[in-house]
Design a protein around this motif. Structure first.
Motif, PDB file in Angstrom:
ATOM      1  N   MET A   1     -27.322  78.464  -4.711  1.00 49.93           N
ATOM      2  CA  MET A   1     -27.504  77.300  -3.870  1.00 49.93           C
ATOM      3  C   MET A   1     -26.572  76.214  -4.376  1.00 49.93           C
ATOM      4  O   MET A   1     -26.459  75.995  -5.584  1.00 49.93           O
ATOM      5  CB  MET A   1     -28.965  76.857  -3.929  1.00 49.93           C
ATOM      6  N   ILE A  33     -26.471  77.557   1.181  1.00 50.04           N
ATOM      7  CA  ILE A  33     -27.372  78.611   0.727  1.00 50.04           C
ATOM      8  C   ILE A  33     -26.593  79.920   0.616  1.00 50.04           C
ATOM      9  O   ILE A  33     -25.792  80.248   1.495  1.00 50.04           O
ATOM     10  CB  ILE A  33     -28.539  78.810   1.724  1.00 50.04           C
ATOM     11  N   ASP A  37     -30.038  83.452  -3.204  1.00 48.75           N
ATOM     12  CA  ASP A  37     -30.966  82.372  -3.540  1.00 48.75           C
ATOM     13  C   ASP A  37     -32.415  82.803  -3.336  1.00 48.75           C
ATOM     14  O   ASP A  37     -32.726  83.558  -2.417  1.00 48.75           O
ATOM     15  CB  ASP A  37     -30.674  81.122  -2.707  1.00 48.75           C
ATOM     16  N   TYR A 106     -33.126  76.841   4.021  1.00 47.72           N
ATOM     17  CA  TYR A 106     -32.839  75.426   4.276  1.00 47.72           C
ATOM     18  C   TYR A 106     -34.110  74.719   4.761  1.00 47.72           C
ATOM     19  O   TYR A 106     -34.447  73.634   4.275  1.00 47.72           O
ATOM     20  CB  TYR A 106     -31.708  75.319   5.301  1.00 47.72           C
TER      21      TYR A 106
END
Length: 148
Positions: A1, A33, A37, A106
């Protein structure tokens, strides 16, 4: 990230000329992203953003956090933070997360920031956006969870 944080006097994001998110004093976050992640990366960045002390106190020292100044957050997705420019002149974005996964992460990231007590405005994931800001300082901090 990867997150680029800018301390702002104000910031807004528009789509097709219509403002969809705006804040006064606070942080503009440009958020990228990657497919690798996890919740751990989200937790790390939320903790860092929440506790970062980059607002001036009465002695003009960077000693206050966002909550101390009643600041807000404008979060804008930006897959181009994962641009690879090693070869040629056209960047590759293969390191950016797949859209479905990146959008989910997100959204989780923004929800965690809101749950931490911050007013969070956003752009629209995947949209062509125009971001306006008055960088205060200027102060810009980069978070990359590959380099915690």
């Amino acid at each position: 990230m990867r997150v680029v944080l800018q301390r702002v006097a104000n910031a807004s994001v528009a789509i097709a000329g219509q403002t969809v998110g705006a804040i006064d004093r606070g942080y503009l976050l440009l958020v990228g992203i990657a497919d690798s992640d996890t919740q751990a990366e989200l937790d790390y960045v939320v903790r860092k953003v929440s506790n970062l002390r980059i607002f001036e106190d009465a002695d003009d020292r960077m000693n206050l956090a966002l909550a101390d100044v009643n600041g807000a957050i404008l979060s804008v997705s930006q897959f181009t933070l994962y641009a690879n420019t090693k070869k040629g002149n056209r960047p590759s974005f293969t390191d950016a997360g797949q859209p479905e996964f990146a959008e989910l992460m997100y959204d989780k990231f923004n929800a965690q920031l809101a749950a931490a007590g911050f007013a969070v405005a956003t752009g629209e994931f995947g949209a062509d956006m125009q971001v306006s800001l008055v960088n205060d300082g200027p102060v810009t901090i980069i978070f990359d969870t590959d380099n915690k």
